[in-house]
Design a protein around this motif. Sequence first.
Motif, PDB file in Angstrom:
ATOM      1  N   ASP A 162       0.856  -1.189   0.000  1.00  0.00           N
ATOM      2  CA  ASP A 162       0.000   0.000   0.000  1.00  0.00           C
ATOM      3  C   ASP A 162       0.894   1.243   0.000  1.00  0.00           C
ATOM      4  OD1 ASP A 162       0.277   1.160   2.917  1.00  0.00           O
ATOM      5  OD2 ASP A 162       0.028  -0.991   3.164  1.00  0.00           O
ATOM      6  N   SER A 163       0.303   2.387  -0.270  1.00  0.00           N
ATOM      7  CA  SER A 163       1.079   3.616  -0.447  1.00  0.00           C
ATOM      8  C   SER A 163       1.832   4.041   0.806  1.00  0.00           C
ATOM      9  CB  SER A 163       0.152   4.758  -0.889  1.00  0.00           C
ATOM     10  OG  SER A 163      -0.862   4.978   0.073  1.00  0.00           O
TER      11      SER A 163
ATOM     12  N   LYS B  13       4.875   2.002   1.228  1.00  0.00           N
ATOM     13  CA  LYS B  13       5.876   2.441   0.248  1.00  0.00           C
ATOM     14  C   LYS B  13       6.558   3.734   0.707  1.00  0.00           C
ATOM     15  CE  LYS B  13       3.858   0.437  -3.966  1.00  0.00           C
ATOM     16  NZ  LYS B  13       3.321   0.730  -5.305  1.00  0.00           N
ATOM     17  N   ILE B  14       5.757   4.639   1.283  1.00  0.00           N
ATOM     18  CA  ILE B  14       6.312   5.909   1.759  1.00  0.00           C
ATOM     19  C   ILE B  14       7.318   5.662   2.880  1.00  0.00           C
ATOM     20  CG2 ILE B  14       5.757   8.031   3.015  1.00  0.00           C
ATOM     21  CD1 ILE B  14       3.084   8.058   1.419  1.00  0.00           C
TER      22      ILE B  14
ATOM     23  N   SER C 129       4.092   9.005  -7.956  1.00  0.00           N
ATOM     24  CA  SER C 129       3.487   7.687  -8.117  1.00  0.00           C
ATOM     25  C   SER C 129       2.827   7.214  -6.832  1.00  0.00           C
ATOM     26  CB  SER C 129       4.556   6.681  -8.561  1.00  0.00           C
ATOM     27  OG  SER C 129       4.053   5.371  -8.582  1.00  0.00           O
ATOM     28  N   ILE C 130       3.547   7.360  -5.719  1.00  0.00           N
ATOM     29  CA  ILE C 130       3.043   6.876  -4.434  1.00  0.00           C
ATOM     30  C   ILE C 130       1.878   7.734  -3.928  1.00  0.00           C
ATOM     31  CG2 ILE C 130       3.654   6.465  -2.021  1.00  0.00           C
ATOM     32  CD1 ILE C 130       6.521   5.862  -2.985  1.00  0.00           C
TER      33      ILE C 130
ATOM     34  N   GLN D 208      -1.339   6.870  -5.663  1.00  0.00           N
ATOM     35  CA  GLN D 208      -1.850   5.613  -5.119  1.00  0.00           C
ATOM     36  C   GLN D 208      -2.513   5.864  -3.763  1.00  0.00           C
ATOM     37  OE1 GLN D 208       1.069   2.443  -4.739  1.00  0.00           O
ATOM     38  NE2 GLN D 208      -0.203   1.317  -3.287  1.00  0.00           N
ATOM     39  N   GLY D 209      -1.879   6.718  -2.951  1.00  0.00           N
ATOM     40  CA  GLY D 209      -2.402   7.016  -1.621  1.00  0.00           C
ATOM     41  C   GLY D 209      -3.750   7.712  -1.656  1.00  0.00           C
TER      42      GLY D 209
ATOM     43  N   GLU E 184      -6.366   5.199  -2.341  1.00  0.00           N
ATOM     44  CA  GLU E 184      -6.592   4.338  -1.181  1.00  0.00           C
ATOM     45  C   GLU E 184      -7.257   5.068  -0.016  1.00  0.00           C
ATOM     46  OE1 GLU E 184      -2.695   1.386  -1.821  1.00  0.00           O
ATOM     47  OE2 GLU E 184      -2.583   3.136  -0.501  1.00  0.00           O
TER      48      GLU E 184
END
Length: 211
Positions: free
Chosen positions: A83-84, A87-88, A135-136, A139-140, A143
């Motif tokens: 999930d974002s 990733k962060i 990109s992240i 996605q966040g 979500e």
Amino acid sequence: MAKKEKIGKSTDREKIIEYCTAKFLREGFYLVTVDQIASELRISKKTIYKFFSSKDELVKEVALKMMKEVNNKIETIINSEDDSLTKIIMLFEVMSGVVVKFSEKWLKDLQIHTPGLWKQIDDFRTKRAFTALGSIMRQGQLEGIIIEKPIELIIHIFVNTIRSVVHPDFLYHQKFSYKEAFIHSFEILFNGILTSRGKKIFDKIFPKVIR
């Protein structure tokens, strides 16, 4: 006294770079001579010049190696199925892991003595950060973890804050270490862009990362 190390013929170039990476990041490079490097590695200057035409070229190779390694790690994070927010946090770990290796001497030497290389490094981290965060963050938002604000603005604020805070000129007059400045900046920024759901997840994950 510096640790002495013998170099095998088949890996001369790689081991020279590896040794100089650790030395330059710790001590800077301006006052380090090729004679000193050769002596500490117990090799001849001729062996070093076989692969690097000058100390400046060796410094550049060290910087390029680091950028390549960071880029590969970022690519792995972006392409993962996480999930974002995960990733962060992973991105944070990569970036803070690099920052903590830097000494003030290394960064000052880059700025003062190799401004062209410093610009290349600064351009890399800025452009790479824009791409990765973009990109992240997108996605966040999908979500429901990142607030619905313009992505470009969020990224701009993030990148320029990190660039200005984790910087020799700023930290020279502060009591923070590079890692501390990075952690504080990261935490402040993220508390401003996370949704209520995102903050709950962040509060559970982030303390474990900075221990």
